[in-house]
Design an enzyme around this catalytic site. Structure first.
Site, short mmCIF file in Angstrom:
data_model
loop_
_atom_site.label_atom_id
_atom_site.label_comp_id
_atom_site.label_asym_id
_atom_site.label_seq_id
_atom_site.Cartn_x
_atom_site.Cartn_y
_atom_site.Cartn_z
N GLU A 40 -15.87 -25.15 -16.81
CA GLU A 40 -17.26 -25.18 -17.61
C GLU A 40 -18.32 -25.52 -16.63
OE1 GLU A 40 -17.65 -28.53 -20.41
OE2 GLU A 40 -15.80 -29.30 -19.84
N THR A 75 -3.56 -7.67 0.31
CA THR A 75 -2.70 -6.89 -0.56
C THR A 75 -3.39 -5.97 -1.63
OG1 THR A 75 -0.47 -8.05 -0.31
CG2 THR A 75 -0.76 -6.80 -2.38
N GLY A 85 0.78 -1.06 0.10
CA GLY A 85 0.20 -0.04 0.06
C GLY A 85 0.99 1.02 -0.07
N LYS A 134 5.32 -17.30 0.03
CA LYS A 134 4.27 -18.39 0.47
C LYS A 134 3.89 -19.12 -0.63
CE LYS A 134 0.33 -17.50 -0.09
NZ LYS A 134 -0.80 -16.91 0.78
N GLY A 149 -3.74 -15.20 13.99
CA GLY A 149 -4.30 -13.74 13.64
C GLY A 149 -3.25 -13.18 13.75
N CYS A 187 3.55 -8.67 1.94
CA CYS A 187 3.13 -9.33 0.93
C CYS A 187 4.55 -9.97 0.18
CB CYS A 187 2.47 -8.73 -0.09
SG CYS A 187 2.30 -9.46 -1.36
N GLY A 211 -6.93 -21.81 12.51
CA GLY A 211 -7.80 -22.51 11.57
C GLY A 211 -7.90 -21.37 10.53
N GLU A 262 10.75 3.15 6.00
CA GLU A 262 10.57 2.06 6.07
C GLU A 262 11.61 1.53 7.16
OE1 GLU A 262 8.07 -0.86 5.39
OE2 GLU A 262 9.73 -1.47 6.84
N HIS A 264 -14.51 -26.60 -23.09
CA HIS A 264 -14.57 -27.92 -22.93
C HIS A 264 -13.33 -28.48 -23.48
CE1 HIS A 264 -16.17 -31.74 -22.14
NE2 HIS A 264 -15.86 -32.33 -23.36
N ASP A 287 -3.54 -2.96 5.91
CA ASP A 287 -3.62 -3.91 7.25
C ASP A 287 -3.77 -3.21 8.40
OD1 ASP A 287 -3.79 -5.85 5.25
OD2 ASP A 287 -1.98 -7.01 6.36
N CYS A 330 2.61 -13.27 1.15
CA CYS A 330 2.06 -13.84 -0.19
C CYS A 330 3.14 -14.38 -1.09
CB CYS A 330 1.17 -12.79 -1.33
SG CYS A 330 0.23 -11.55 -0.05
N TYR A 387 -6.55 -18.41 7.11
CA TYR A 387 -5.68 -18.42 6.18
C TYR A 387 -4.46 -19.13 6.30
CZ TYR A 387 -8.61 -14.85 3.48
OH TYR A 387 -9.39 -14.08 2.73
N ILE A 388 -3.87 -18.28 7.14
CA ILE A 388 -2.33 -18.85 7.33
C ILE A 388 -2.07 -20.18 7.76
CG2 ILE A 388 -0.23 -18.15 8.48
CD1 ILE A 388 -0.89 -15.26 8.41
P1 NDP Z 1 -7.36 -15.45 10.50
O1 NDP Z 1 -7.70 -14.37 11.18
O2 NDP Z 1 -7.53 -15.84 9.14
O3 NDP Z 1 -7.14 -16.79 11.66
C1 NDP Z 1 -6.65 -16.81 12.78
C2 NDP Z 1 -6.98 -18.10 13.34
O4 NDP Z 1 -6.34 -18.38 14.76
C3 NDP Z 1 -8.43 -18.42 13.54
O5 NDP Z 1 -8.71 -19.67 12.95
C4 NDP Z 1 -8.77 -18.25 15.04
O6 NDP Z 1 -9.80 -19.00 15.62
C5 NDP Z 1 -7.28 -18.52 15.53
N1 NDP Z 1 -7.11 -18.18 16.96
C6 NDP Z 1 -7.05 -16.68 17.06
N2 NDP Z 1 -6.71 -16.64 18.38
C7 NDP Z 1 -6.49 -17.76 18.83
C8 NDP Z 1 -6.04 -18.24 20.17
N3 NDP Z 1 -5.70 -17.42 21.23
N4 NDP Z 1 -5.90 -19.64 20.37
C9 NDP Z 1 -6.20 -20.20 19.26
N5 NDP Z 1 -6.69 -20.07 18.17
C10 NDP Z 1 -6.74 -18.72 17.88
O7 NDP Z 1 -5.72 -14.85 10.55
P2 NDP Z 1 -4.39 -15.58 9.87
O8 NDP Z 1 -3.43 -14.99 10.65
O9 NDP Z 1 -4.43 -16.86 9.37
O10 NDP Z 1 -4.23 -14.42 8.64
C11 NDP Z 1 -4.49 -13.03 8.96
C12 NDP Z 1 -5.01 -12.20 7.55
O11 NDP Z 1 -4.10 -12.25 6.60
C13 NDP Z 1 -6.17 -13.02 6.89
O12 NDP Z 1 -7.49 -12.68 7.51
C14 NDP Z 1 -6.07 -12.63 5.68
O13 NDP Z 1 -6.77 -11.48 5.51
C15 NDP Z 1 -4.70 -12.40 5.32
N6 NDP Z 1 -4.19 -13.55 4.65
C16 NDP Z 1 -4.56 -13.69 3.19
C17 NDP Z 1 -4.37 -14.79 2.51
C18 NDP Z 1 -4.63 -14.95 1.11
O14 NDP Z 1 -5.22 -13.92 0.41
N7 NDP Z 1 -4.41 -16.10 0.42
C19 NDP Z 1 -3.22 -15.73 3.05
C20 NDP Z 1 -2.69 -15.40 4.35
C21 NDP Z 1 -3.15 -14.25 5.21
P3 NDP Z 1 -11.29 -18.35 15.47
O15 NDP Z 1 -11.60 -18.84 13.86
O16 NDP Z 1 -11.96 -19.33 16.57
O17 NDP Z 1 -11.38 -16.88 15.89
#
Ligand code: NDP
Length: 453
Positions: free
Chosen positions: A441, A312, A16, A51, A263, A43, A176, A35, A436, A304, A48, A178-179
Site C-alpha cells: 500500500e 526465462t 525458449g 533454486k 557469470g 530454468c 555479486g 536436446e 490495508h 540466453d 529458476c 543474481y546467482i
Molecule cells: P551476473 O552477470 O549477474 O553476475 C556475475 C558476477 O560475477 C558479477 O558480480 C561479476 O562482477 C562477477 N564476476 C564475473 N567475472 C568474475 C571474475 N573473473 N572474478 C570474480 N568475479 C567475477 O551473472 P550470474 O551468473 O549471477 O547470472 C547470470 C544471469 O542469469 C543473470 O544476469 C540473470 O540474467 C540470470 N539469472 C536470473 C535470475 C532471476 O531472474 N532471479 C536468477 C539467476 C540468474 P562484476 O559486477 O564486477 O562484473
C-alpha cells in the site's frame, strides 16, 4: 511444396526452444527438436525452479523463529538435505515429464542428442543422421563460467549445487550477481556458514543503489559474511579434503566448498556456426535482429544464446514472437522494454524500469521512497526492513522505475509492472486506493518526494 524434412528444427529444449517448437507445431508446421541433456533446460532442471524450491526450504528457519514469537510451541528440528534433495529431484523428474508430454502432444519429434549445423538448412545429429529444415532455431542457452584462475576447477558452479550429496559446513561464494546473492541467502538459511567475495564496491551491479545497499545490509544481518572489494587470489586443495583460499583481503582459510557464480556464457561452441559464418558477438553470443533472425536468413536464435535479456520469460516471449513472425506471417519484433524481474535474495527484490541513477542520467526526476519494518517480522522482533521506491519523470509524470525490497517483492513487481508498462503516472498511483494493511500500500501513499534530481 518443399523437400525439407521439417519446416522448423529447434536446437535446445529449454524454455525458449520448447515453447517455439510447440507453438510452431500448433500452426500445422512439421517440427523437430534436438536436446542433448534433460528436457526443460536451465530454468527447469538447474536454475529458476530448483533454486526457488531451495529458497522456500531455506526460509523456514526464520519462519520457525517467527512462529514461536506468534505463540506457537514448537521445537526446531534439523534440516535434512538428503530428504529435501530427494524430493527436489523427484519434482524435477515430474516437470521434465510434463515438458516431454507437451512436446509429444503437440506433434514435435524429439531427438535426444546433440545437433550441429551443417549448412543453412541442414543439421547433423550425433548419431550420424542429417536432417533438413526450412528454418533452424538455435535455443541452446548458456552455461556458468569459472574465472581464469589456477585450480578453479576445485570450485562448483551453480549446476553442481543441485547435485550436492551433503551440505558443506563452510562455503565461499564468489560473485555479486543474481546467482551469487541468491545462493548466499539460500545456503545461509539452510545453516551453511557462508562467506561471499565480491570484487566490486557493492553487490547487484546495475540495479538501484538504495536497493542494493539495503539487500547487502540485510544479507549481513542474516549471517552472510559479505566481503566487498574482495576476490580470490589463489586456491588449492588442503589436506583435510577442503579447499584453501587466499582472498585479496588478506584472508587465508579453508572452505568445504567454493561456488563460482561469476557469470554465464552463451552456448555457441561446437554448433557449426563458424563454418556457416553466423555472426557472433564479443561474448560469443549469436547476433540477431529484432525478429531473432541471424545474418543467415534461415537461421534464427532466441534466449540466453543471444545474450539479450537472459531471463526465462524473455526467452518465451522471443519464442512467441519468432513463431508469429515466421509461421503466422505477422512480423513481430520482440519488446524488451520495461521487463519486471525479481532477484530471490533474502530479502527479495522486485524491480522494473530505470534505477534512480539511470533515470537521473536521462532526465530530471522525483524520487519517492520509504523504508520501514513490516508488521509481520517486526512483531516477531526481527530487524528486517522493507523498501518501496518510485522514480518519476518530472516532465511526463510517468513512473520510470519501481524498486521493492520486501518479502514477496517478486509477486508485487509483477503487478506494478503492468501499470508501469501501461505508462502509469505518479498521479495514477496516487488515485489508486490503498489495500490495508499491506506492505505494498505504501506504493500508492507516498505523497512527498524524498528528493528531486
Ligand atoms: P551476473 O552477470 O549477474 O553476475 C556475475 C558476477 O560475477 C558479477 O558480480 C561479476 O562482477 C562477477 N564476476 C564475473 N567475472 C568474475 C571474475 N573473473 N572474478 C570474480 N568475479 C567475477 O551473472 P550470474 O551468473 O549471477 O547470472 C547470470 C544471469 O542469469 C543473470 O544476469 C540473470 O540474467 C540470470 N539469472 C536470473 C535470475 C532471476 O531472474 N532471479 C536468477 C539467476 C540468474 P562484476 O559486477 O564486477 O562484473
Amino acid at each position: 511444396m518443399t523437400d525439407f524434412d521439417y519446416d522448423l528444427f529447434v536446437i535446445g529444449g529449454g524454455s525458449g526452444g520448447v515453447r517455439a517448437a510447440r507453438v510452431a507445431a500448433a500452426t500445422g508446421a512439421r517440427v523437430g527438436l534436438a536436446e542433448d541433456s534433460r528436457m526443460g533446460g536451465t530454468c527447469v532442471i538447474r536454475g529458476c525452479v530448483p533454486k526457488k524450491l531451495m529458497v522456500f526450504a531455506s526460509a523456514y528457519r526464520e519462519g520457525f523463529a517467527d512462529a514461536r514469537a506468534y505463540g506457537w510451541d514448537l521445537t526446531e528440528g534439523a534440516f535434512d538435505w538428503a530428504q529435501f534433495s530427494g524430493q527436489l529431484h523427484a519434482e524435477l523428474d515430474r516437470l521434465e515429464g510434463v515438458y516431454r508430454r507437451l512436446l509429444d502432444g503437440s506433434g514435435v519429434v524429439v531427438h535426444d542428442q546433440r545437433a550441429r549445423l551443417r549448412d543453412p538448412h541442414t543439421v547433423a545429429l550425433a548419431d550420424g543422421r542429417t536432417i533438413t529444415a526450412k528454418h533452424i532455431l538455435i535455443a541452446t542457452g548458456g552455461r556458468p563460467v569459472r574465472p581464469d584462475l589456477p585450480n578453479a576447477d576445485l570450485g562448483m558452479v551453480s549446476d553442481d549445487i543441485f547435485a550436492m550429496k551433503t551440505l558443506p559446513r563452510a562455503m565461499l561464494i564468489v560473485g555479486g550477481g543474481y546467482i551469487a546473492c541468491e545462493f548466499a541467502g539460500i545456503l545461509n538459511g539452510l545453516g551453511v556458514e557462508v562467506t561471499q567475495f565480491y570484487r566490486g564496491a557493492q553487490i547487484l551491479r546495475g540495479f538501484d543503489d538504495e536497493a542494493r545497499d539495503l539487500i547487502a545490509t540485510q544479507m549481513r544481518e542474516k549471517g552472510v559474511d559479505l566481503r566487498l572489494g574482495t576476490d580470490v587470489v589463489a586456491m588449492a586443495p588442503s589436506a583435510d579434503g577442503a579447499i584453501a583460499v587466499r582472498g585479496s583481503d588478506g584472508s587465508d582459510r579453508s572452505y568445504d566448498a567454493v561456488l563460482f557464480a561469476t557469470g554465464r556464457a552463451p552456448n555457441t561452441r561446437d554448433l557449426g556456426l563458424e563454418a556457416l559464418a553466423v555472426a557472433l558477438g564479443r561474448h560469443g553470443e549469436i547476433v540477431v535482429d529484432q525478429f531473432s533472425q541471424t545474418n543467415v536468413p534461415s537461421v534464427f536464435a532466441i534466449g540466453d544464446v543471444t545474450n539479450r535479456v537472459t531471463l526465462t520469460p524473455v526467452a518465451i516471449r522471443e519464442a512467441m514472437a519468432f513463431v508469429e513472425t515466421v509461421f503466422k506471417g505477422n512480423p513481430t519484433p520482440v519488446d524488451h522494454a520495461l521487463i519486471p524481474s525479481a532477484v530471490f535474495t533474502q530479502p527479495e527484490f522486485g524491480t522494473v524500469g530505470l534505477s534512480e541513477e539511470a533515470a537521473r542520467a536521462q532526465e530530471p526526476v522525483e524520487i519517492y521512497a520509504t523504508s520501514f519494518r513490516p508488521m509481520q517480522s517486526a512483531f516477531a522482533g526481527r530487524a528486517d526492513r522493507v523498501m518501496m521506491k518510485l522514480v518519476v519523470s518530472q516532465a511526463t509524470r510517468k513512473v520510470l522505475g519501481c524498486h521493492i525490497v520486501a518479502p514477496n517483492a517478486g509477486e508485487m513487481i509483477q503487478l506494478a509492472g503492468i501499470a508501469i508498462k501501461m505508462g502509469a503516472t505518479k498521479e495514477d498511483f496516487d488515485r489508486t486506493v490503498a489495500v490495508h494493511p499491506t506492505m505494498s500500500e505504501e506504493l500508492v501513499t507516498m505523497k512527498t518526494p524524498v528528493r528531486m534530481a
